[in-house]
Design an enzyme around this catalytic site. Structure first.
Site, PDB file in Angstrom:
ATOM      1  N   THR A   1       4.950 -10.295  -4.013  1.00  0.00           N
ATOM      2  CA  THR A   1       4.828 -10.856  -5.357  1.00  0.00           C
ATOM      3  C   THR A   1       5.883 -10.244  -6.284  1.00  0.00           C
ATOM      4  O   THR A   1       6.207 -10.807  -7.317  1.00  0.00           O
ATOM      5  CB  THR A   1       3.409 -10.627  -5.917  1.00  0.00           C
ATOM      6  OG1 THR A   1       2.457 -11.204  -5.015  1.00  0.00           O
ATOM      7  CG2 THR A   1       3.230 -11.279  -7.281  1.00  0.00           C
TER       8      THR A   1
ATOM      9  N   TYR B   1       1.985  -3.615   6.696  1.00  0.00           N
ATOM     10  CA  TYR B   1       1.821  -4.965   6.154  1.00  0.00           C
ATOM     11  C   TYR B   1       2.036  -5.942   7.307  1.00  0.00           C
ATOM     12  O   TYR B   1       3.159  -6.160   7.751  1.00  0.00           O
ATOM     13  CB  TYR B   1       2.839  -5.172   5.037  1.00  0.00           C
ATOM     14  CG  TYR B   1       2.767  -6.473   4.273  1.00  0.00           C
ATOM     15  CD1 TYR B   1       1.852  -7.480   4.586  1.00  0.00           C
ATOM     16  CD2 TYR B   1       3.637  -6.697   3.213  1.00  0.00           C
ATOM     17  CE1 TYR B   1       1.803  -8.651   3.864  1.00  0.00           C
ATOM     18  CE2 TYR B   1       3.606  -7.874   2.478  1.00  0.00           C
ATOM     19  CZ  TYR B   1       2.695  -8.851   2.813  1.00  0.00           C
ATOM     20  OH  TYR B   1       2.661 -10.022   2.092  1.00  0.00           O
TER      21      TYR B   1
ATOM     22  N   LYS C   1      -2.552  -3.837   5.898  1.00  0.00           N
ATOM     23  CA  LYS C   1      -2.716  -5.018   5.051  1.00  0.00           C
ATOM     24  C   LYS C   1      -2.649  -6.237   5.958  1.00  0.00           C
ATOM     25  O   LYS C   1      -1.588  -6.600   6.460  1.00  0.00           O
ATOM     26  CB  LYS C   1      -1.616  -5.049   3.990  1.00  0.00           C
ATOM     27  CG  LYS C   1      -1.615  -6.309   3.122  1.00  0.00           C
ATOM     28  CD  LYS C   1      -0.462  -6.291   2.144  1.00  0.00           C
ATOM     29  CE  LYS C   1      -0.369  -7.613   1.382  1.00  0.00           C
ATOM     30  NZ  LYS C   1       0.747  -7.612   0.399  1.00  0.00           N
TER      31      LYS C   1
END
Length: 303
Positions: free
Chosen positions: A55, A143, A167
Site C-alpha cells: 500500500t 510476506y 503475513k
C-alpha cells in the site's frame, strides 16, 4: 530497540497498518504529509505501523526513496509505536534497506516475497538469512503472496532463526491451515488480505491482519479486530460488509486501483498524498470515484 521474537508475536496479533507513501505535485516524496495519517491511526489504537509495504507502493520506489521513508516514518512515530519496515528487491538492495531500517529504529522487518521469475525455495532461505544478518538480527515477518511454493518450503522458511510471523496474502484458507500445522506453533500467522479475509483466516488459526483502511478509517479496522478477538464473527462480518464498497473499488482493474482507492479517499478527507505512480491506475474512473464518495458519505467520513 529491536523487539524480541516473543514481543513481536504479541504485536503481530494486532493490526499491521500499511502506510501510504505521499508524493508532492511533481511526484516526488513528501513524507511530512503522513503525519496526520499516522497520528489518526495511533489515536485509534493501531498496533503496528508498516512503512514500505505494498500500500506504500514499495515497488514504485527506488531503494534510496524507501530508505528515506523508513527514516521519516521513524521520526514521526517518535517511539509511540513499534515500526515494521518492508524489505525486498535484489539481495544487495534488500540488505542495504535492512541495514538502514535497523539504523532508523525499525523494531522488525517484513520480508516481501521475491518476485524474480527464477526463485528457488532454498534460494529464498539464503536471501532471508542475508537480510537478517544485514539488519543485525531484527525479528522478521515473511510476506507470502504465492503459496504454490508448497507447505514444506513454507516450513523451511519459518524455521529460519529470527522469523516470528508470516503475513499470509493468498486466498487459500486450507493451505494456510496446512502451513500452520506444519510449522512451529510459536509462529504468528497474520491475515495479509486485509479486513475482508480476516474472519476466514481467523477461523483456521490466524491472528491479527494487515490493513490499508487504517490510513482512512482506523476506527473501523480496530472495531473489526476487537470483534474477531472476541470470537464475534457475526459482528465482524457486519462491520466488514459496511466497508465492502471501499474494498470493491480497490480490487478493480486486477487490483490496480488498490492504492488509488486509498489515496483518493485521503484526498476526500483533506489529506492529499498525491497520485499513485504507474503501473498503478490513476485517477479513479468517474464510476469508481462516485462509488467511493458514496461509501465515504454513507459512513459519515465526509459530508
Amino acid at each position: 530497540m529491536a523487539l524480541s521474537k516473543a514481543d513481536l508475536r504479541g504485536v503481530l496479533s494486532g493490526i499491521s497498518g500499511i502506510l501510504v507513501t505521499p508524493y508532492d505535485e511533481n511526484g516526488d516524496l513528501a513524507p511530512a504529509k503522513l503525519k496526520p495519517i499516522i497520528d489518526r491511526a495511533l489515536s485509534a489504537g493501531v498496533h503496528f505501523p508498516v512503512v514500505n509495504g505494498n500500500t506504500g507502493e514499495f515497488y514504485a520506489l527506488t531503494t534510496d526513496e524507501a530508505i528515506t521513508m523508513v527514516k521519516s516514518v521513524a521520526e514521526m512515530l517518535d517511539g509511540r509505536a513499534p515500526m515494521l519496515a518492508g524489505i525486498g528487491r535484489g539481495v544487495r538492495d534488500a540488505c542495504a534497506l535492512a541495514k538502514a531500517s535497523a539504523e532508523a529504529g525499525a523494531e522488525a522487518l517484513m520480508i516481501h516475497q521475491p518476485p524474480d521469475p527464477f526463485v528457488a525455495p532454498r534460494g529464498v532461505v539464503e536471501y532471508i538469512k542475508r537480510i537478517a544478518d544485514a539488519s543485525g538480527g531484527l525479528p522478521m515477518m515473511l510476506y507470502l503472496r504465492n503459496d504454490t511454493i508448497g507447505t514444506k518450503a513454507i516450513a523451511d522458511l519459518c524455521a529460519i532463526e529470527g522469523v516470528a510471523g508470516v503475513k499470509w496474502a493468498t486466498p487459500n484458507a486450507m493451505k494456510l491451515s496446512e502451513a500452520i500445522n506444519a510449522c512451529d506453533p510459536d509462529i504468528v500467522w497474520v491475515g495479509g488480505l486485509a479486513e475482508t479475509w480476516a474472519p476466514a483466516f481467523y477461523a483456521v488459526g490466524a491472528r491479527g491482519f494487515t490493513s490499508g483502511l487504517i490510513n482512512v478509517w482506523p476506527e473501523r479496522s480496530m472495531a473489526i479486530h476487537a470483534a474477531l478477538e472476541a470470537g464475534d464473527y457475526a459482528m465482524a462480518r457486519g462491520l466488514i460488509r459496511d466497508m465492502s464498497a471501499f474494498e470493491e473499488v480497490r480490487a478493480e482493474e486486477m487490483n490496480g486501483t488498490n492504492v488509488t482507492g486509498v489515496k483518493a479517499a485521503l484526498k476526500l478527507l483533506g489529506d492529499d498524498c498525491g497520485a499513485t505512480r504507474p503501473p498503478s491506475a490513476w485517477p479513479l474512473t468517474d464510476a469508481q470515484h462516485d462509488k467511493l464518495v458514496g461509501f465515504m458519505r454513507l459512513n459519515n467520513l465526509v459530508k
